[in-house]
Design a protein around this motif. Structure first.
Motif, mmCIF file in Angstrom:
data_model
loop_
_atom_site.group_PDB
_atom_site.id
_atom_site.type_symbol
_atom_site.label_atom_id
_atom_site.label_comp_id
_atom_site.label_asym_id
_atom_site.label_seq_id
_atom_site.Cartn_x
_atom_site.Cartn_y
_atom_site.Cartn_z
ATOM 1 N N PHE A 426 0.853 -1.183 0.000
ATOM 2 C CA PHE A 426 0.000 0.000 0.000
ATOM 3 C C PHE A 426 0.889 1.233 0.000
ATOM 4 N N ASP A 427 0.755 2.030 -1.077
ATOM 5 C CA ASP A 427 1.630 3.203 -1.143
ATOM 6 C C ASP A 427 0.836 4.498 -0.979
ATOM 7 N N GLY A 428 -0.347 4.360 -0.403
ATOM 8 C CA GLY A 428 -1.145 5.563 -0.180
ATOM 9 C C GLY A 428 -2.104 5.823 -1.325
ATOM 10 N N HIS A 429 -1.997 5.036 -2.410
ATOM 11 C CA HIS A 429 -2.907 5.210 -3.538
ATOM 12 C C HIS A 429 -3.777 3.983 -3.700
ATOM 13 N N ILE A 430 -5.027 4.215 -4.030
ATOM 14 C CA ILE A 430 -5.904 3.100 -4.337
ATOM 15 C C ILE A 430 -5.829 2.888 -5.847
ATOM 16 N N ASP A 431 -5.784 1.635 -6.227
ATOM 17 C CA ASP A 431 -5.769 1.288 -7.638
ATOM 18 C C ASP A 431 -6.935 1.990 -8.351
ATOM 19 N N GLU A 432 -6.617 2.701 -9.447
ATOM 20 C CA GLU A 432 -7.656 3.530 -10.087
ATOM 21 C C GLU A 432 -8.846 2.721 -10.584
ATOM 22 N N ASP A 433 -8.550 1.510 -11.108
ATOM 23 C CA ASP A 433 -9.642 0.674 -11.612
ATOM 24 C C ASP A 433 -10.613 0.333 -10.487
ATOM 25 N N PHE A 438 -15.687 0.779 -7.936
ATOM 26 C CA PHE A 438 -16.406 0.916 -6.677
ATOM 27 C C PHE A 438 -17.396 2.076 -6.751
ATOM 28 N N SER A 439 -16.965 3.187 -7.338
ATOM 29 C CA SER A 439 -17.869 4.331 -7.359
ATOM 30 C C SER A 439 -19.057 4.048 -8.277
ATOM 31 N N GLU A 440 -18.815 3.231 -9.349
ATOM 32 C CA GLU A 440 -19.939 2.870 -10.218
ATOM 33 C C GLU A 440 -20.971 2.059 -9.450
ATOM 34 N N VAL A 441 -20.481 1.042 -8.728
ATOM 35 C CA VAL A 441 -21.392 0.198 -7.961
ATOM 36 C C VAL A 441 -22.099 1.025 -6.907
ATOM 37 N N PHE A 442 -21.325 1.897 -6.294
ATOM 38 C CA PHE A 442 -21.852 2.687 -5.195
ATOM 39 C C PHE A 442 -22.995 3.589 -5.662
ATOM 40 N N THR A 443 -22.781 4.225 -6.822
ATOM 41 C CA THR A 443 -23.821 5.146 -7.280
ATOM 42 C C THR A 443 -24.993 4.410 -7.916
ATOM 43 N N ASP A 444 -24.685 3.423 -8.796
ATOM 44 C CA ASP A 444 -25.785 2.787 -9.528
ATOM 45 C C ASP A 444 -26.374 1.610 -8.785
ATOM 46 N N GLY A 445 -25.496 0.826 -8.181
ATOM 47 C CA GLY A 445 -25.952 -0.451 -7.649
ATOM 48 C C GLY A 445 -26.522 -0.369 -6.261
ATOM 49 N N ILE A 446 -25.690 -0.018 -5.316
ATOM 50 C CA ILE A 446 -26.116 -0.147 -3.930
ATOM 51 C C ILE A 446 -27.088 0.949 -3.519
ATOM 52 N N MET A 447 -26.680 2.183 -3.798
ATOM 53 C CA MET A 447 -27.454 3.287 -3.242
ATOM 54 C C MET A 447 -28.618 3.718 -4.135
ATOM 55 N N GLY A 448 -28.542 3.370 -5.403
ATOM 56 C CA GLY A 448 -29.632 3.763 -6.285
ATOM 57 C C GLY A 448 -29.441 5.194 -6.781
#
Ligand code: ASP
Length: 458
Positions: A426-433, A438-448
């Motif tokens: 872990f170098d302080g960066h999250i893998d961009e993919d 995650f943000s796609e799932v978060f916006t479309d999938g889980i939260m609606g």
């Protein structure tokens, strides 16, 4: 140079630098009370960093053991197999501990440590009372699992997690969602371990500087016989006995095993705590050696609590040493008692710094040795605690590998891959993919879609 180094390289370098700096502080007597080094460094900045590092490891122990063990039990899926793995592991832990203490007694008697030594024996030692063994057994079932978790009572947590896992298995198919979530949660906690591991070079550096700065070199020299025999017994047990056992019973490569264990043993050495090392041991045996979580999630925390080869060796060597100093003759019956008591004591010894010495009073009491004798070895115990903890965790991993291999729960491709589990840093960066996914799932999938208008940067 630091940037381009792998984590293991950094940890080893940090360890060497810490030892060097600590020894310099010690040799030049810079660590006297009230001095700058004492006030601001060893008892100031370094002490705080060391504490933060150990806390960050301890923080992960309870959630990791609980979740990984529930997943482990569900992963085995067969209660009889679980019982067999449990019994086998317990048996090998006890036998290897008995072997460890027999080595220590053998070497101690052979070399006659402490004989003819003139050490003032009027030292006083206030023995803290060891928890009675019966109480250890009685507390395996927690009256309150939350308080067991809050107190980090490992055997109670193991019991609760196994029972929970079995009950989930009994519910069967409807519980698949729960198991999947727990498995994901387990992966998440292992990621936390990866993050914390990146602090290791700094933690190891300060812990070792402080330990070495405190080292009573004079004391070590005056107790050289005891220290040398103890270190020799520890080395013999881990590098010879345990490696022969590993080779004979699993056929695994000893060289690979030792290379992959290096990091774990440095953690154990610098923290003096098998318990605090659990996250690293568990991650190493699963991700780097290919042991299935269904075995490791049980054997590692169980071993950190009940399997103490290094501690048993210390108890054997200390018994011979103190008996010789006080001129007490020990016969075969006493030696057998010491072996039995040390094996039992190791069950009751929690994997935290210094408890091995407290349990020693229980062994001494059984064979009629003066408990005050412990005062003689107290001064050198800090450094020896570090060494024996490294052997303690080493034993846990050897037995885990043997049990996993014998049950077909080991991925040999991972074991034989020298790089396995090292790429994930872990170098302080999250893998961009992953971030995008995650943000796609978060916006479309889980939260609606109702959340789509929220500006997440706010
Ligand atoms: N520090 C040891 C451990 O955590 C226990 C002991 O011997 O004091 O394994």
């Amino acid at each position: 140079m630091w940037k381009g180094m792998g984590l293991t390289g950094k940890i080893i370098l940090a360890m060497a630098l810490g030892i060097l700096l600590g020894l310099i502080i010690n040799l030049f007597n810079l660590n006297t009370e009230g001095s700058f080094v004492y006030t601001y460094l060893t008892n100031g900045f370094f002490a705080i960093i060391g504490e933060l590092f150990i806390n960050s490891l301890k923080m992960l122990v309870v959630p990791l053991v609980l979740v990984s063990l529930i997943c482990g039990v569900c992963g085995i899926g067969d209660i009889r197999l679980l019982g067999r793995i449990g019994t086998k592991t317990f048996f090998i832990y006890m036998v290897t501990t008995a072997l460890a203490i027999t080595t220590a007694i053998g070497l101690g008697v052979l070399l006659g440590i402490g004989k003819g030594m003139n050490i003032p024996t009027e030292a006083a030692f206030e023995a803290k009372s060891a928890p009675p063994l019966m109480e250890v057994f009685a507390n395996i079932i927690p009256s309150n699992p939350i308080s067991a978790m809050a107190n980090g009572d490992m055997l109670s947590i193991i019991f609760f997690a196994v029972l929970l896992g079995i009950s989930i298995l009994m519910v069967g198919k409807p519980a698949t969602g729960l198991v999947k979530s727990l498995e994901l949660f387990n992966e998440v906690i292992l990621k936390m371990v990866t993050i914390i591991m990146n602090l290791a070079p700094y933690g190891v550096f300060v812990l070792l500087t402080n330990a070495m700065a405190d080292l009573g070199l004079d004391l070590i020299i005056s107790l050289l016989g005891y220290v040398a025999v103890l270190v020799a017994s520890l080395a013999f047990h881990f590098f010879i006995t345990m490696m022969i056992i590993l080779k004979v019973f699993s056929g695994l490569s000893v060289k690979t095993f030792l290379a992959k264990m290096r990091e774990v043993q440095i953690f154990a050495f610098s923290t003096s705590s098998s318990n605090a090392t659990i996250p690293i041991t568990l991650r190493t045996v699963t991700k780097r050696m290919g042991v299935d979580n269904s075995v490791a999630s049980f054997t590692i925390p169980f071993g950190a609590t009940i399997n103490m080869d290094g501690t048993a060796i210390m108890q054997g060597t200390a018994t011979i040493f103190i008996a010789n100093i006080y001129g007490v003759d020990l016969g075969i019956a006493e030696y057998l008692t010491v072996i039995l008591m040390s094996v039992l004591a190791s069950i009751g010894t929690a994997g935290v710094p210094g408890v091995g010495l407290i349990m020693l009073s229980m062994v001494f009491a059984q064979v009629g040795l003066p408990v005050e004798g412990i005062a003689l070895i107290l001064g050198v115990d800090r450094i020896l605690d570090m060494l024996r903890t490294a052997v303690n965790v080493g034993g846990d991993a050897v037995v885990t590998a043997i049990v996993a291999k014998s049950e077909g729960k080991m991925n040999l491709a991972i074991y034989n891959d020298p790089e396995a589990g090292t790429k994930e840093v872990f170098d302080g960066h999250i893998d961009e993919d992953s971030e995008r996914e995650f943000s796609e799932v978060f916006t479309d999938g889980i939260m609606g879609s109702e959340y789509d208008n929220i500006d997440r940067r706010a």
